[in-house]
Design a protein around this motif. Structure first.
Motif, PDB file in Angstrom:
ATOM      1  N   GLY A 167     -34.250 -28.418 -44.770  1.00  0.00           N
ATOM      2  CA  GLY A 167     -33.082 -28.886 -44.033  1.00  0.00           C
ATOM      3  C   GLY A 167     -32.168 -27.847 -43.429  1.00  0.00           C
ATOM      4  N   MET A 168     -32.599 -26.572 -43.339  1.00  0.00           N
ATOM      5  CA  MET A 168     -31.722 -25.594 -42.700  1.00  0.00           C
ATOM      6  C   MET A 168     -32.153 -25.373 -41.251  1.00  0.00           C
ATOM      7  N   PRO A 169     -31.282 -25.747 -40.305  1.00  0.00           N
ATOM      8  CA  PRO A 169     -31.627 -25.499 -38.900  1.00  0.00           C
ATOM      9  C   PRO A 169     -31.495 -24.019 -38.563  1.00  0.00           C
ATOM     10  N   ARG A 170     -32.122 -23.607 -37.462  1.00  0.00           N
ATOM     11  CA  ARG A 170     -31.996 -22.211 -37.045  1.00  0.00           C
ATOM     12  C   ARG A 170     -30.713 -22.031 -36.245  1.00  0.00           C
ATOM     13  N   ARG A 171     -30.358 -20.779 -36.008  1.00  0.00           N
ATOM     14  CA  ARG A 171     -29.233 -20.408 -35.138  1.00  0.00           C
ATOM     15  C   ARG A 171     -27.898 -20.933 -35.650  1.00  0.00           C
ATOM     16  N   VAL A 172     -27.724 -20.922 -36.968  1.00  0.00           N
ATOM     17  CA  VAL A 172     -26.450 -21.374 -37.523  1.00  0.00           C
ATOM     18  C   VAL A 172     -25.789 -20.220 -38.265  1.00  0.00           C
ATOM     19  N   ALA A 173     -24.457 -20.158 -38.146  1.00  0.00           N
ATOM     20  CA  ALA A 173     -23.701 -19.156 -38.881  1.00  0.00           C
ATOM     21  C   ALA A 173     -23.256 -19.702 -40.229  1.00  0.00           C
ATOM     22  N   GLU A 174     -23.248 -21.018 -40.359  1.00  0.00           N
ATOM     23  CA  GLU A 174     -22.831 -21.621 -41.629  1.00  0.00           C
ATOM     24  C   GLU A 174     -23.862 -22.699 -41.980  1.00  0.00           C
ATOM     25  N   TYR A 175     -24.052 -22.886 -43.276  1.00  0.00           N
ATOM     26  CA  TYR A 175     -25.126 -23.786 -43.681  1.00  0.00           C
ATOM     27  C   TYR A 175     -24.787 -24.432 -45.012  1.00  0.00           C
ATOM     28  N   ASP A 176     -25.588 -25.418 -45.374  1.00  0.00           N
ATOM     29  CA  ASP A 176     -25.419 -26.138 -46.626  1.00  0.00           C
ATOM     30  C   ASP A 176     -25.497 -25.165 -47.803  1.00  0.00           C
ATOM     31  N   PRO A 177     -24.496 -25.193 -48.711  1.00  0.00           N
ATOM     32  CA  PRO A 177     -24.469 -24.225 -49.819  1.00  0.00           C
ATOM     33  C   PRO A 177     -25.725 -24.237 -50.696  1.00  0.00           C
TER      34      PRO A 177
END
Lengths: 556, 282
Positions: A451-461
């Motif tokens: 569930g982690m998308p690419r190109r993100v600076a913040e994400y699910d802990p």
């Protein structure tokens, strides 16, 4: 097997060129100088792009955006992708090694168009510097290296326009290079040298150059249309003006999927040169290797829509592009089985060049397996635009192309400098690169699936720990450049003298002095019709000289 | 007496295949499945994972074996065997991958069909009227493209008689909004009832976004100027993340929402509690 004995080597004549290291800063037309200019320039951009990767992995140490502003993060990831593709891998696997090796392989004294060759290289440093300088002017482009509209139309225009101009110039450089390689391979071959006697890297570069010449102009046209949308408010891709954003994706990927093969086909060719030498065996299945390259070229042009399975394409298109994409695994698989058969029964020197080559095979097999999986629409629908794709892509271009670049540097350094690299440092370099690379990218498969998308600076802990492991891997990769840099610099001065042919290789570049003279051979170029005749008893090698030709009197 | 290499190869190959199958079936890399098509997807994943494991372990094993077995010993001079090719071998390793790839392609086509992906799109039965038609297309023939096409009752026996729940999704920088035509209200969080088909009609206000629920194994780009549809049937009550998967600007990473899968009763309560008697202007 026919090898004409090369004339005794003599010190290189530098009468026609600036002397010493200064010639690498001149507008030289010598293909060897231009090749090294590509390599060193590309490596400088690799370090810059690597620093950007370091910034990205630092930001991702924590789930919140705390290391840099969010728009800067997007600029950095855009620049990282652009620099690594357009300024490092494409110029180096094509421009650097192609320029250095192709004239040797066809028995020429220079490329077909030496001045065009110099132009092709000298487009790169200014456009690269322009691209990076946009960060300091008004901020770089921040729509990713794919520059999908409408995001690329709505973000600050200056950075995006500089990005477009820079990529256009780099694309022009690629096209010039591609034309030059095609002309050199097809028209400058030494008389008596048949196409099916060329070293495999020539075939790889021929295939790559065909892809470059066919697909890069499409990218250029697309980006010119995009720039019109930005500055002249036309509506090619702007939905607010009746444009269609999916059309941009079709046009963009028509180039950018083949770009993957532009990055890996030359790498395939380089590995095919390195393995036979150090395994002391002929390249297994030469003919099928040639056909598989051409199959990859043809298939590579008809798979672009697999990047758009979630964009809203008709079902028949998904089916076609699934099958076409998956079928690339067949010619690619042939190459891998042939390399395995080349290893089998050899006398393998476990040196740095072989370790990096085998590291490449391992990484690329994993990248290829995830690639076949990604070709399946239902699978892709879940993991498209996630870290699974980031992992797959880096296994292909870093685990593939970059590992081969290092293998090639270890293999050809003695030819270029006349000195050997330190093997202990080389193996150490391989070890931490391999561990760091896999530590960095293998966990990203799991991130994408969960569930982690690419190109993100913040994400699910919940993804923090795995991201931290990945960042440690990135740190190891950064550290791994240090022994390499020390090795190439120090060995140039203190390395053991290599002699002309330290590997006892049979390809033509080794049958002249190290470093080679300005016109590659002081006498006639040797006619090497079987570049991989290892293991053939010496009394079967025909050393009778083939007759020369007047064509080889000058580099023009 | 040494074991003949053919038998050894056969045994190793069988162990490899069995090991790969075991790993594919028993190593779980995916989040929980919470929609009708998620178990179908997971079935494909296990097949791909098994094949991939067999290939990867086999090839890496061959490389490591070759590097150890055929390494140059100190003092060893001379070349390896002058073996340049073997036509039957090359035909074999061209044909086998081609068959495997063809099998995988057809199998995944079957999976995709079972997930509803091959259903022709653009059918007009999506609850909401296509009010926001393209400027240059009449509302009658708005081209609606989507990923997983239709709940058309083929997926599940239980869904045969249930009309799909329509939801209109609007994606904008940096949020998803969910409009429920049934109660005519807008929610920032998506609520859906378990075991009832849901039909999303999605539009983007500014740039391309992508609507992704990892537990549902579904993703569809939300494209400005071009409505897309996504149909699914949730199965497992719980709260799951909705993630934007397409780079959409500075706060892209923060563009997350939730989908709450309720029981049918809970969903009805929630719907009634939020419904407006008068149409909302929002």
């Amino acid at each position: 097997m026919t090898i004409t004995a090369p004339p005794p080597s003599t010190p290189s004549s530098t009468a026609l060129q600036p002397n010493g290291w200064l010639r690498y800063f001149s507008f030289s037309v010598d293909h060897k100088v231009i090749g090294l200019q590509y390599l060193v320039c590309g490596f400088a951009f690799y370090l810059i792009g690597g620093a950007m990767a370091g910034a990205i992995r630092t930001e991702l140490l924590s789930p919140i955006s705390d290391f840099m502003p969010r728009d800067v993060y997007n600029q950095i990831l855009t620049l990282h992708g652009t620099v690594m593709i357009f300024l490092w891998i494409v110029p180096v696997v094509n421009g650097a090694f192609g320029n250095y090796l192709i004239p040797f392989y066809v028995g020429a004294r220079d490329m077909a168009y030496p001045r065009l060759n110099a132009v092709a290289f000298w487009l790169i440093p200014p456009s690269g510097l322009m691209l990076i300088s946009s960060y300091f002017i008004t901020g770089a482009a921040q729509s990713g290296w794919t520059a999908y509209p409408p995001l690329s139309i709505t973000t600050p225009a200056t950075g995006q326009i500089i990005w477009i101009l820079s990529v256009l110039l780099l694309g022009g450089s690629s096209i010039f290079g591609g034309i030059n390689f095609i002309a050199t391979i097809l028209k400058l071959r030494r008389p008596g040298l048949k196409l099916m006697q060329l070293p495999m890297y020539c075939w790889a570069m021929l295939g790559t150059s065909i892809l470059v010449v066919l697909s890069t102009p499409v990218l250029a046209g697309t980006l010119i249309m995009l720039s019109f949308d930005i500055v002249a408010h036309t509506g090619f891709f702007n939905p607010g003006l009746g444009g269609n954003v999916v059309v941009y994706q079709h046009l963009f990927w028509f180039y950018s999927h083949p770009a993957v093969y532009i990055m890996v086909l030359p790498a395939f060719g380089l590995v095919s040169e390195i393995l036979p030498v150090h395994c002391r065996k002929p390249l297994f299945g030469y003919t099928t290797m040639v056909y598989s390259i051409m199959a990859i070229v043809v298939l590579g042009l008809v798979v672009w829509a697999h990047h758009m399975f979630t964009s809203g394409t008709p079902p028949w298109m998904r089916l076609f592009f699934t099958i076409a994409t998956a079928f690339i695994a067949v010619p690619t698989g042939i190459k891998f089985f042939n390399w395995l058969a080349t290893l089998w029964g050899g006398r393998i020197s476990l040196n740095s060049a072989v370790l990096f080559s085998c590291g490449f095979i391992v990484n690329f097999v994993l990248g290829g397996i995830t690639g076949v999986a990604l070709a399946q629409v239902p699978f892709d629908v879940h993991v498209h635009d996630t870290y699974f794709v980031v992992a797959h892509f880096h296994y292909i271009v870093y685990g593939g192309s970059v590992f081969v670049i290092f293998a090639s540097i270890y293999h050809w350094y003695p030819k270029v400098t006349g000195r050997m690299l330190n093997e202990h440092l080389g193996r150490f370099h391989f070890l931490i690169t391999f561990i760091g690379f896999n530590l960095c990218f293998a966990p990203q498969h799991w991130l994408g699936l969960n569930g982690m998308p690419r190109r993100v600076a913040e994400y699910d802990p919940q993804f923090a720990l795995v991201n931290q492991i990945s960042s440690v891997g990135a740190l190891l990769m950064a550290i791994s450049t240090l022994p390499f840099l020390w090795n190439v610099v120090a060995s140039a001065f203190y390395g053991a003298p290599a002699g002309d042919n330290p590997w006892k290789a049979l390809t033509p570049e080794w049958l002249t002095s190290s470093p080679p003279p300005v016109e590659n051979w002081t006498g006639e170029p040797p006619l090497v019709t079987h570049p991989y005749s290892y293991g053939v008893p010496a009394d079967e090698i025909d050393l009778n000289s083939a007759s020369g030709s007047d064509l080889w009197s000058s580099g023009q | 007496m040494p074991i003949p290499s053919a038998i050894l190869t056969l045994v190793l190959g069988m162990l490899l295949v069995l090991g790969g199958l075991w790993i594919g079936q028993n190593v779980n890399l995916l989040p929980v499945d919470a929609s009708v098509n998620a178990p179908i997807y997971d079935e494909l994943f296990r097949v791909l994972f098994s094949i991939g494991t067999i290939l990867f372990v086999g090839i890496v094993g061959l490389i490591v074996f070759s590097l150890v077995r055929f390494r140059r010993r100190p003092g060893q001079l001379g070349d390896g065997i002058a073996l340049e090719g073997n036509l039957p071998l090359e035909v074999f390793w061209t044909a086998v991958p081609a068959i495997v790839v063809l099998f995988v392609g057809l199998y995944s086509y079957d999976i995709y069909e079972r997930m509803g992906g091959m259903v022709p799109l653009g059918h007009g039965d999506h609850g909401a009227v296509s009010a926001t038609a393209n400027a240059n297309a009449s509302s009658a023939d708005v081209r609606i493209w989507g990923g997983i096409g239709s709940t058309q009752d083929s997926q599940t026996a239980t869904g045969a008689a249930i009309a799909p729940l329509p939801i209109e999704v609007t994606a904008m920088q940096f949020a998803f909004l969910f409009h429920y035509p049934d109660g005519d209200f807008i929610s920032g969080e998506m609520h859906v009832p378990a075991d009832r088909p849901v039909s999303l009609k999605m539009e983007a206000k500014d740039v391309i976004h992508a609507f992704w629920i990892p537990e549902f194994r579904l993703k569809q780009d939300v494209i400005p100027g071009q409505p897309t549809v996504l149909d699914f049937t949730p199965t497992r009550p719980g709260t799951y993340s909705i993630v934007c998967a397409e780079l959409c600007g500075p706060y892209h990473g923060g563009m997350r929402s939730s989908v709450v899968v309720d029981s049918a009763d809970d969903f009805e309560t929630w719907l009634q509690a939020n419904s407006k008697t008068t149409p909302s202007e929002a």
